[in-house]
Scaffold this active site. Structure first.
Site, mmCIF file in Angstrom:
data_model
loop_
_atom_site.group_PDB
_atom_site.id
_atom_site.type_symbol
_atom_site.label_atom_id
_atom_site.label_comp_id
_atom_site.label_asym_id
_atom_site.label_seq_id
_atom_site.Cartn_x
_atom_site.Cartn_y
_atom_site.Cartn_z
ATOM 1 N N ALA A 85 0.840 -1.207 0.000
ATOM 2 C CA ALA A 85 0.000 0.000 0.000
ATOM 3 C C ALA A 85 0.866 1.245 0.000
ATOM 4 O O ALA A 85 2.102 1.174 0.111
ATOM 5 C CB ALA A 85 -0.929 0.006 1.210
ATOM 6 N N ASN A 86 0.212 2.395 -0.135
ATOM 7 C CA ASN A 86 0.839 3.704 0.018
ATOM 8 C C ASN A 86 0.328 4.377 1.284
ATOM 9 O O ASN A 86 -0.729 4.005 1.810
ATOM 10 C CB ASN A 86 0.532 4.586 -1.198
ATOM 11 C CG ASN A 86 1.348 4.209 -2.408
ATOM 12 O OD1 ASN A 86 2.506 3.808 -2.281
ATOM 13 N ND2 ASN A 86 0.757 4.318 -3.587
ATOM 14 N N ARG A 87 1.035 5.419 1.746
ATOM 15 C CA ARG A 87 0.703 6.080 3.014
ATOM 16 C C ARG A 87 -0.319 7.207 2.802
ATOM 17 O O ARG A 87 -0.082 8.344 3.163
ATOM 18 C CB ARG A 87 1.965 6.666 3.644
ATOM 19 C CG ARG A 87 3.054 5.659 3.965
ATOM 20 C CD ARG A 87 4.270 6.388 4.527
ATOM 21 N NE ARG A 87 5.416 5.516 4.726
ATOM 22 C CZ ARG A 87 5.657 4.827 5.827
ATOM 23 N NH1 ARG A 87 4.820 4.905 6.837
ATOM 24 N NH2 ARG A 87 6.729 4.061 5.917
ATOM 25 N N SER A 88 -1.449 6.886 2.233
ATOM 26 C CA SER A 88 -2.463 7.904 1.990
ATOM 27 C C SER A 88 -3.619 7.750 2.968
ATOM 28 O O SER A 88 -4.117 6.641 3.183
ATOM 29 C CB SER A 88 -2.998 7.796 0.557
ATOM 30 O OG SER A 88 -4.084 8.668 0.363
ATOM 31 N N ALA B 149 -3.644 7.481 -4.166
ATOM 32 C CA ALA B 149 -2.252 7.013 -4.165
ATOM 33 C C ALA B 149 -2.264 5.538 -4.533
ATOM 34 O O ALA B 149 -2.269 4.655 -3.677
ATOM 35 C CB ALA B 149 -1.620 7.236 -2.795
#
Length: 395
Positions: free
Chosen positions: A207-210, A273
């Site tokens: 995942a991304n840090r959104s 993201a």
């Protein structure tokens, strides 16, 4: 366009208060009735006589005026719109926290009219976390914001915090008080937000840090301008924005399918993201860590490019906007990304700080005409400004 609309103009302490005289003149020229309230700080820069001469009405500055029993309530009920210009850091703080120790702050607490604030202050004060938090709180309550702009200040320094120009504030007032306040009525906007989760096995994912905060704010801002909004959201803990249709997904492939299903659309704002890669083959069972065994090797494959796909789609939205989260050469990479993806605009930001998950953002709007550098703003204010630019482009 503002004929006979009642504007209560509150001036707080700022050297930029002189611009309120020109704003008053423009409002009167547009046909509005203007009544002014002057704070003690505002009176340091603008006289009651000057305001009275332009408004044609008595200027109010005393909470305890003998000739006006419950005057603050009468004033609070009179206007169609309350405008605070300039709005100092002190008055924004009072508004955010419900303080009422003078005529202006008491009116602001008592009024049922919509509110518009035009902040003006030193860049250090504007960028202080307390000011950002206060403004974010006001925006969340529905207070509209005009500006601030960036540029030279009265002090020998430059930066964000300049009062918006009178014409800009007039445009914001007009938008709030006329049917054109919903300039995106009849338009369909597609917005993506949040991260995607790309499964490795039934337990783990990439995942991304959104947090999704910026995308959700954009969806809400577009809906506030009258658009029918479809928000395609990755996993977040955020509540659905009011008046917005939400489709929740997990993976990039699911997000692309949901976006295509939502077409046709007039506007696409691809804020999510999206994970660039996923594992080539998801494990059916949890990958076990065996004693003494090496870590597993994960074969990766590219995820679909949602922004590029929509930019070249047979049902391409009329305005396609992408986001670029960068850690270096922010503007240069954004310019190249806009060309490569085929979208109309790119909103670029530097994510090396606490932007992802935070409440503020500093962005650069990259278009075919050039680059606009916006000051640091609460994410809700970034969303409102972007929505206004979208409405302007589609007008």
């Amino acid at each position: 366009m503002l004929k006979d609309r009642r504007i209560l103009l509150i001036l707080s302490g700022s050297i930029a208060a002189y611009k309120a005289l020109e704003l008053t003149r423009l409002l009167r020229k547009a046909g509005a009735q203007v009544m002014a309230v002057l704070t003690a700080g505002g009176a340091r820069f603008v006289t009651k006589e000057a305001l009275a001469g332009i408004t044609g009405q008595r200027v109010h500055d005393d909470l305890w005026a003998a000739e006006a029993e419950i005057g603050h309530i009468r004033l609070a009920r009179w206007p169609d719109l309350v405008v605070v210009a300039p709005a100092s850091a002190d008055l924004l703080a009072k508004m955010a926290h419900g303080l009422a120790d003078d005529l202006a702050s008491t009116i602001l607490l008592a009024t049922r009219a919509p509110l518009l604030v035009a902040p003006a202050m030193n860049p250090a004060m504007w960028e202080h976390p307390a000011t950002r938090a206060n403004l974010a709180l006001l925006i969340a309550r529905g207070v509209a914001v005009s500006g601030p702009n960036s540029g030279p200040m009265a002090e020998p320094e430059s930066g964000p915090g300049r009062l918006a120009e009178p014409g800009e504030i007039l445009a914001a007032i007009t938008a709030l008080l006329t049917p054109a306040a919903r300039p995106l009525a009849g338009r369909h906007a597609l917005v993506t937000a949040g991260p995607t989760h790309e499964p490795i096995d039934p337990v783990r994912y990439i995942a991304n840090r959104s947090s999704g905060k910026q995308g959700y704010a954009i969806a809400a801002a577009l809906a506030a301008l009258g658009a029918r909004v479809t928000l395609v959201s990755g996993p977040t803990v955020l509540p659905d924005p009011p008046g917005v249709g939400v489709t929740r997904i997990e993976s990039a492939r699911e997000m692309l399918a949901a976006c295509e299903a939502a077409l046709p659309a007039d506007i696409a704002v691809m804020n999510a993201a999206v994970a660039d890669w996923r594992v080539a083959r998801e494990a059916d069972q949890k990958l076990k860590k065996e004693p003494g065994a090496a870590a597993p090797t994960l074969a990766m494959t590219l995820n679909p490019d949602i922004l590029a796909t929509l930019s070249r789609h047979a049902q391409r939205p009329g305005l396609v906007i992408g986001f670029a989260a960068e850690t270096e050469k922010v503007v240069e990479h954004a310019i190249e990304k806009r060309r490569r993806k085929g979208c109309d605009w790119i909103v670029a930001n530097d994510v090396t700080g606490g932007v992802m998950g935070g409440d503020a953002n500093t962005v650069h709007l990259v278009t075919a005409e050039g680059v606009e550098d916006w000051p640091e703003l609460p994410k809700e204010a970034v969303a409102a400004r972007l929505a206004a630019r979208i409405a302007e482009a589609l007008a």
